[in-house]
Design a protein around this motif. Structure first.
Motif, PDB file in Angstrom:
ATOM      1  N   VAL A  80       0.857  -1.197   0.000  1.00  0.00           N
ATOM      2  CA  VAL A  80       0.000   0.000   0.000  1.00  0.00           C
ATOM      3  C   VAL A  80       0.893   1.247   0.000  1.00  0.00           C
ATOM      4  CG1 VAL A  80      -1.699   1.326   1.333  1.00  0.00           C
ATOM      5  CG2 VAL A  80      -1.933  -1.159   1.142  1.00  0.00           C
ATOM      6  N   GLU A  81       1.942   1.215   0.827  1.00  0.00           N
ATOM      7  CA  GLU A  81       2.845   2.376   0.890  1.00  0.00           C
ATOM      8  C   GLU A  81       3.644   2.523  -0.400  1.00  0.00           C
ATOM      9  OE1 GLU A  81       5.067   2.258   4.605  1.00  0.00           O
ATOM     10  OE2 GLU A  81       3.194   2.112   5.723  1.00  0.00           O
ATOM     11  N   ALA A  82       4.017   1.385  -1.006  1.00  0.00           N
ATOM     12  CA  ALA A  82       4.755   1.454  -2.278  1.00  0.00           C
ATOM     13  C   ALA A  82       3.848   2.031  -3.367  1.00  0.00           C
ATOM     14  CB  ALA A  82       5.251   0.073  -2.671  1.00  0.00           C
ATOM     15  N   SER A  83       2.574   1.672  -3.310  1.00  0.00           N
ATOM     16  CA  SER A  83       1.640   2.110  -4.346  1.00  0.00           C
ATOM     17  C   SER A  83       1.250   3.586  -4.209  1.00  0.00           C
ATOM     18  CB  SER A  83       0.395   1.218  -4.268  1.00  0.00           C
ATOM     19  OG  SER A  83      -0.591   1.656  -5.124  1.00  0.00           O
ATOM     20  N   LEU A  84       0.990   4.027  -2.965  1.00  0.00           N
ATOM     21  CA  LEU A  84       0.467   5.391  -2.764  1.00  0.00           C
ATOM     22  C   LEU A  84       1.553   6.394  -2.370  1.00  0.00           C
ATOM     23  CD1 LEU A  84      -2.782   4.641  -0.703  1.00  0.00           C
ATOM     24  CD2 LEU A  84      -2.579   5.028  -3.156  1.00  0.00           C
ATOM     25  N   GLY A  85       2.732   5.877  -2.013  1.00  0.00           N
ATOM     26  CA  GLY A  85       3.759   6.747  -1.429  1.00  0.00           C
ATOM     27  C   GLY A  85       3.708   6.573   0.080  1.00  0.00           C
ATOM     28  N   LYS A  86       4.859   6.831   0.731  1.00  0.00           N
ATOM     29  CA  LYS A  86       4.998   6.522   2.156  1.00  0.00           C
ATOM     30  C   LYS A  86       3.920   7.207   3.021  1.00  0.00           C
ATOM     31  CE  LYS A  86       7.767   5.063   5.608  1.00  0.00           C
ATOM     32  NZ  LYS A  86       7.414   3.737   6.057  1.00  0.00           N
ATOM     33  N   LEU A  87       3.805   8.527   2.872  1.00  0.00           N
ATOM     34  CA  LEU A  87       2.894   9.264   3.764  1.00  0.00           C
ATOM     35  C   LEU A  87       1.436   8.881   3.539  1.00  0.00           C
ATOM     36  CD1 LEU A  87       4.105  12.946   4.108  1.00  0.00           C
ATOM     37  CD2 LEU A  87       3.903  11.170   5.880  1.00  0.00           C
ATOM     38  N   ALA A  88       1.052   8.879   2.243  1.00  0.00           N
ATOM     39  CA  ALA A  88      -0.346   8.555   1.926  1.00  0.00           C
ATOM     40  C   ALA A  88      -0.644   7.106   2.300  1.00  0.00           C
ATOM     41  CB  ALA A  88      -0.612   8.785   0.448  1.00  0.00           C
ATOM     42  N   GLY A  89       0.322   6.216   2.078  1.00  0.00           N
ATOM     43  CA  GLY A  89       0.137   4.800   2.419  1.00  0.00           C
ATOM     44  C   GLY A  89      -0.009   4.618   3.917  1.00  0.00           C
ATOM     45  N   GLU A  90       0.831   5.330   4.671  1.00  0.00           N
ATOM     46  CA  GLU A  90       0.742   5.224   6.139  1.00  0.00           C
ATOM     47  C   GLU A  90      -0.619   5.708   6.628  1.00  0.00           C
ATOM     48  OE1 GLU A  90       5.381   5.740   7.592  1.00  0.00           O
ATOM     49  OE2 GLU A  90       4.013   7.418   7.785  1.00  0.00           O
ATOM     50  N   LYS A  91      -1.115   6.762   5.984  1.00  0.00           N
ATOM     51  CA  LYS A  91      -2.419   7.311   6.404  1.00  0.00           C
ATOM     52  C   LYS A  91      -3.522   6.264   6.186  1.00  0.00           C
ATOM     53  CE  LYS A  91      -5.567  11.148   5.349  1.00  0.00           C
ATOM     54  NZ  LYS A  91      -5.779  12.338   4.518  1.00  0.00           N
ATOM     55  N   LEU A  92      -3.552   5.680   4.977  1.00  0.00           N
ATOM     56  CA  LEU A  92      -4.592   4.690   4.684  1.00  0.00           C
ATOM     57  C   LEU A  92      -4.435   3.463   5.577  1.00  0.00           C
ATOM     58  CD1 LEU A  92      -7.009   3.804   2.979  1.00  0.00           C
ATOM     59  CD2 LEU A  92      -5.414   2.911   1.277  1.00  0.00           C
ATOM     60  N   ASN A  93      -3.201   2.962   5.694  1.00  0.00           N
ATOM     61  CA  ASN A  93      -2.974   1.788   6.558  1.00  0.00           C
ATOM     62  C   ASN A  93      -3.421   2.066   7.987  1.00  0.00           C
ATOM     63  OD1 ASN A  93      -1.841   0.044   4.646  1.00  0.00           O
ATOM     64  ND2 ASN A  93       0.225   0.859   4.938  1.00  0.00           N
ATOM     65  N   GLY A  94      -3.113   3.260   8.471  1.00  0.00           N
ATOM     66  CA  GLY A  94      -3.454   3.603   9.857  1.00  0.00           C
ATOM     67  C   GLY A  94      -4.962   3.621  10.062  1.00  0.00           C
TER      68      GLY A  94
END
Ligand code: FAD
Length: 418
Positions: A80-94
């Motif tokens: 997810v982080e690789a696909s969206l970028g670190k910050l955006a991926g962390e937000k969605l994962n969180g």
């Protein structure tokens, strides 16, 4: 065959059809988890809100799914982080890591009678390779401090009551529910909070007059400043291709006698496996075994899928072999190219939310809450993913045929092997 969830969900007072012209702060299209959660949160916040559902509440994926309240998406968090970028991926994962707890808290707050279990889910390895995949998922989840446990082959055999699996990943955040009962419960809670909900009220036209939207149904109209489109894979008249439809079916036995089921999933965890053409299995509250796989219970595939389901139960749980499957149904999943949910601004003050790609109990509920925050704060950054001005899915027709033919072929060959 019938949809088990429609047979066992507690009924609620029906919702009327829209037959006049009304004005509200917000209009919502679609009565699944996304639309219903948005309606509930907006009404609780004091907004006037109208929800229009073409058929009945929970008619779409929300009344047909497996009922696994999983954390996150199918895609593992590193991807997810690789696909969206670190910050955006962390937000969605969180946000999605906390989604099961959010769903469970809503169920408790509104006393929704939906067979909730909180004993987690088991992702079961169908092969050595599948177990390697689980080890990688385990490491990624542990790095995020998730309460997951990797079970050995023996531990899995004891927990599942079957020697078919090479290990399993238990996620203590997760649980199961009766999907349609949860949708109806959200609808009831939204109505109690003051939202106006309508069934049999398909939106057939939407016009913007420069400040407000006018959503027309066959017999009425809603005028509102904000519109939330929450139709996911069940759009009545699909326009621009926005996802690939993937069909998933389930069949259930009648309630199994206690003596036969006492060693099978004694913890009542919901399960799915690591196979490319995946399967799921779980108990419902009354002790029916529910088995699911990719495919559609109509046309050429139906016979192959039903035979596969009977053989699959016998393979996993030999003591249940031969039990008749008395209910069966299928549903459509909205799979996007990158398997990420989408929030698309389809007009001024109009958002369309779709593409949960196989997860939606947690995601739909929290994206619906986010849609409510978007209206209340006039700020689209409240969504767990960035909104975009447009989205088009490439090759969705080709992929549709590919998934359906692939599922039939896999189930035919699976049936021959056993
Ligand atoms: C078979 C299956 C198994 C699944 N298993 C799981 C699982 O175990 N766990 C999990 O988390 N997720 C699962 N999912 C995914 C999950 O069910 C969906 O992501 C979720 O239900 C989507 O909710 P929604 O509210 O966005 O859309 P939906 O529930 O599909 O609701 C959309 C609604 O919009 C209505 N509509 C469409 N067009 C119009 C119109 N023009 N006017 C008015 N109304 C309209 C439709 O009638 C429909 O009721 C599964 C899905 C399927 C199909």
């Amino acid at each position: 065959m019938e949809n088990l969830w429609a047979v066992t969900a507690p009924s609620i007072a029906p919702f009327p059809r829209l037959e006049n012209d009304i004005t509200a702060d917000v209009a919502i299209v679609g009565g699944g988890y996304t639309g219903l959660s948005a309606a509930l949160h907006l009404a609780e916040a004091g907004k006037s809100v109208v929800l229009l559902e073409a058929r009945t509440m929970g008619y779409g994926g929300s009344g047909r799914n497996v009922g696994l309240i999983n954390a996150g998406l199918w895609t593992p968090p590193d991807e997810v982080e690789a696909s969206l970028g670190k910050l955006a991926g962390e937000k969605l994962n969180g946000v999605l890591a906390g989604a099961p707890a959010y769903v469970m808290a809503l169920i408790e707050k509104y006393e929704i009678d939906c067979e909730l279990t909180k004993t987690g889910t088991l992702h079961c390895a169908h092969s050595e390779k599948g177990f390697a995949d689980l080890q990688a998922r385990f490491a990624q989840q542990k790095a995020r401090k998730a309460p997951v446990t990797l079970l050995t082959r023996d531990e899995t055999a004891e927990r599942v009551g079957s020697t078919r699996f090479f290990g399993a990943l238990h996620d203590a955040r997760a649980g199961t529910l009766q999907p349609l009962a949860f949708a109806r419960g959200l609808g009831h809670a939204a109505r109690q909070a003051g939202a106006q909900l309508f069934e049999d009220s398909e939106v057939v036209q939407s016009d913007f007059d420069g400040s407000h939207w006018h959503l027309r149904t066959r017999e009425g109209q809603v005028t509102a400043k904000h519109v939330i489109e929450a139709t996911n894979a069940y759009e009545c008249k699909p326009g621009t291709p926005r996802y690939t439809p993937v069909y998933y079916f389930q069949c259930a036995t009648d309630p199994v006698p206690t003596a036969l089921r006492k060693d099978i999933l004694p913890g009542a965890e919901g399960c799915w496996d690591t196979a490319m053409v995946m399967s799921s299995f779980r108990w419902d509250k009354a002790g029916r075994m529910i088995i699911g796989g990719v495919g559609k219970l109509d046309g050429l595939g139906e016979g192959a899928h039903l035979k596969w389901a009977a053989r699959k139960i016998a393979q996993i749980f030999p003591s249940l072999a031969g039990l008749p499957l008395t209910t069966g149904w299928h549903g459509r999943i909205a799979m996007t190219r990158d398997h990420m949910p989408k929030v698309v601004e389809t007009g001024m003050h109009k958002m369309s939310i779709f593409g949960y790609s196989g997860r939606g109990i947690g995601p739909g509920t929290v994206f619906g809450k986010a849609a409510s925050d978007w209206v209340l704060r006039e700020d689209s950054s409240v969504f767990p993913v960035a909104s975009m001005p447009s989205y088009r899915e490439k090759h969705s027709k080709v992929m549709d045929v590919y998934y359906q033919a692939g599922a039939v072929a896999a189930h035919l060959s699976g049936a021959r092997r056993s």
